[in-house]
Enzyme design. Structure first.
Site, PDB file in Angstrom:
ATOM      1  N   GLY A 230      -4.522  -4.646  -4.750  1.00 30.05           N
ATOM      2  CA  GLY A 230      -5.552  -3.806  -5.351  1.00 30.05           C
ATOM      3  C   GLY A 230      -4.951  -2.502  -5.822  1.00 30.05           C
ATOM      4  N   HIS A 231      -5.308  -2.069  -7.017  1.00 32.36           N
ATOM      5  CA  HIS A 231      -4.837  -0.768  -7.478  1.00 32.36           C
ATOM      6  C   HIS A 231      -5.912  -0.125  -8.336  1.00 32.36           C
ATOM      7  CE1 HIS A 231      -3.295  -3.832 -10.321  1.00 32.36           C
ATOM      8  NE2 HIS A 231      -3.921  -3.049 -11.169  1.00 32.36           N
TER       9      HIS A 231
ATOM     10  N   LYS B 244       2.403   1.953  -5.371  1.00 32.60           N
ATOM     11  CA  LYS B 244       3.089   1.425  -6.565  1.00 32.60           C
ATOM     12  C   LYS B 244       2.338   1.800  -7.830  1.00 32.60           C
ATOM     13  CE  LYS B 244       2.952  -2.868  -4.991  1.00 32.60           C
ATOM     14  NZ  LYS B 244       2.876  -2.968  -3.544  1.00 32.60           N
TER      15      LYS B 244
ATOM     16  N   ASP C 221       0.810  -1.220   0.000  1.00 33.71           N
ATOM     17  CA  ASP C 221       0.000   0.000   0.000  1.00 33.71           C
ATOM     18  C   ASP C 221       0.845   1.271   0.000  1.00 33.71           C
ATOM     19  OD1 ASP C 221      -2.235  -1.696   0.257  1.00 33.71           O
ATOM     20  OD2 ASP C 221      -1.961  -1.756   2.424  1.00 33.71           O
TER      21      ASP C 221
ATOM     22  N   GLN D 258       2.040  -6.445  -2.886  1.00 39.01           N
ATOM     23  CA  GLN D 258       2.366  -6.389  -1.450  1.00 39.01           C
ATOM     24  C   GLN D 258       3.716  -5.706  -1.213  1.00 39.01           C
ATOM     25  OE1 GLN D 258       1.016  -9.726  -2.557  1.00 39.01           O
ATOM     26  NE2 GLN D 258      -0.890  -8.706  -2.161  1.00 39.01           N
TER      27      GLN D 258
END
Ligand code: IMP
Length: 482
Positions: free
Chosen positions: A52-53, A27, A24, A235
């Protein structure tokens, strides 16, 4: 000539955007920039839909959990790869593909490694029962079946993409029945109705069938042709199964090595690994040691409680907000948030920083635990991910006052591999002067406030990191090259 982000990557063949903390760290901004402006191939090598992005589809923001951010540039001929090190929930993948279908966006160049593992419904059920809740010793997993799927992989009973179809391209029920039955003894707590499982997964398997291929072969032939390859990490190093705060980790190796391995490359092939570090605060989701956490154990327990959300924090502290189509809006510099940040109580200070920085999970919506950026943890992460660092979220602290930097731990500067030991260390903090200038429009490193540059120099000196990029806002142009 001062370096630009494009000159930084201009003569590189393979770059990796990975994280040096607990995930988080933002990235997505850099993956998206390099995918759009530089890469021919974008590949993910580890994890699954625990990540998640945010991607922008025809102007609309969506959160994707599996597809790399480069998928929106498929129309430009860019290849997106889900590598062999990943674990893939086909239902989730199909729903992301359906979103692209609905928006009329293509994914014709998508490739799914035939060796990637398939997350089965019983993996999800097991994960939710055993690990999702932090009560009863669970690690607070995302509950997406990641751990159990990797367990079956290591136990040599996993189901890979290539198991789904026979050599004539027919859904391979016989093989799957045998494989699922082999797993049965490992899932005494889960009802395994094989027929129902096959019925459930078959349509998803058929939808993705044409994209399953020898992705390793493709990536190597792209390398041979001189195509530019972006490895998109998932991650963070401190969550790596091999290097992270075990057992409070995810089940893949999200280091540089693991990410490269997960797409069939040797880490030596990566000529620019960029490790992201949130600064001057950092975050963690789920259980596990976090030496610099503001509010310590109280914060960990509070963040583990599913009743505590952004909404409850806004309500509890009387911060005004509006809500439209489920989207909550508020002023991050609201006087009440500033009051929390300046509280003498570290737990409240953490809540204030979380609100100001909007640190709530993209995948689970959970409040993220907040602590000061830790140079000892960074020194450790750099061992595995290399010294080149991107600092993110730096603009968030403008106007919020001074902050602390972790320079060492009582008893030395060892980032212990023993989670119990690490959870007991006391951190040595160094107070850094805050800055009030709006740095979000600055372009040159030397324009940044002197006290900020001084504190970055301290971070570099203690950790051995070499800060290459400072991110001063979410947009691509809000990027300073050092
Ligand atoms: P799992 O990956 O769902 O098994 O979760 C294992 C641990 O990693 C939990 O503490 C999760 O909160 C954490 N985790 C997994 N994925 C992410 C991520 O993308 N960001 C932050 N934490 C994560």
């Amino acid at each position: 000539m001062s370096e630009t982000i494009d000159s930084l990557v201009s003569r590189k063949n393979v770059i990796a955007v990975i994280c040096n903390q607990w995930g988080d760290t933002g990235k997505g901004k850099f993956s998206d920039y390099f995918a759009k402006n530089w890469a021919d191939v974008i590949a993910r090598g580890t994890g699954g839909n625990n990540a998640g992005h945010t991607v922008v589809l025809n102007g609309e923001e969506r959160v994707f959990h599996l597809l790399p951010s480069g998928i929106v540039y498929d129309k430009d001929g860019k290849i997106n790869i889900l590598g062999k090190g990943m674990v893939i929930d086909m239902k989730v993948l199909c729903s992301e593909l359906s979103e692209l279908d609905e928006k009329g966006l293509s994914y014709k160049n998508l490739m799914i490694s035939e060796c990637a593992h398939v997350i089965m419904p019983y993996h999800i059920e097991r994960d939710k029962r055993k690990h999702q809740s932090q009560a009863n010793g669970g690690i607070g997993s995302t509950g997406r079946g990641i751990g159990p799927c990797y367990e079956d992989k290591i136990g040599r009973r996993g189901i890979r993409m290539l198991d789904l179809f026979d050599s004539f391209g027919k859904f391979n029920e016989d093989k799957l029945v045998k494989k699922i039955n082999k797993s049965r003894e490992y899932y005494p707590d889960v009802k395994l109705d094989v027929e129902k499982i096959l019925e459930e997964i078959k349509p998803y398997a058929e939808k993705i069938k044409q994209y399953i291929c020898d992705a390793d072969g493709k990536i190597h032939s792209c390398m041979a042709q001189g195509k530019k390859i972006l490895l998109e990490g998932a991650q963070g190093l401190l969550l790596s199964i091999d290097h992270g705060t075990y057992p409070y980790v995810t089940s893949s190796d999200c280091s540089l090595n693991g990410t490269a391995n997960g797409v069939g490359l040797c880490a030596k092939a990566v000529d620019l690994p960029l490790g992201i570090v949130k600064y001057p605060f950092m975050t963690r989701v789920g259980a596990g040691p976090f030496p610099s956490e503001l509010g310590g154990r109280r914060s960990e327990e509070y963040c583990a409680n599913p009743n505590n959300t952004l909404l409850t924090e806004l309500e509890n502290y009387g911060i005004s907000y509006t809500s439209e189509n489920g989207k909550i809006k508020y002023e991050p510099h609201d006087a009440k948030i500033l009051e929390l940040i300046h509280s003498k109580d570290d737990f409240e200070k953490g809540i204030g920083i979380r609100l100001a920085a909007k640190e709530y999970g993209a995948t689970t919506g959970r409040p993220r635990r907040i602590g000061w950026t830790d140079a000892v943890a960074l020194k450790y992460a750099i061992r595995y991910n290399g010294p080149k660092v991107i600092l993110t979220k730096v603009d968030v602290f403008a106007g919020l006052g001074g902050y602390n930097l972790v320079l060492g731990y009582d008893g030395g500067d060892k980032f212990s591999s023993d989670a119990d030991e690490l959870s007991k260390v006391n951190v040595n903090l160094s107070r850094q002067g805050g800055f009030s200038e709006d740095i979000s429009k600055m372009k040159n490193y030397n324009d940044l406030p002197q006290q900020l540059r001084q504190s970055i120099a301290v971070l570099e000196r203690i950790s051995g990191g070499n800060v290459k990029i400072v991110s001063v806002g979410p947009e691509a142009h809000q990027t300073i090259i050092k």
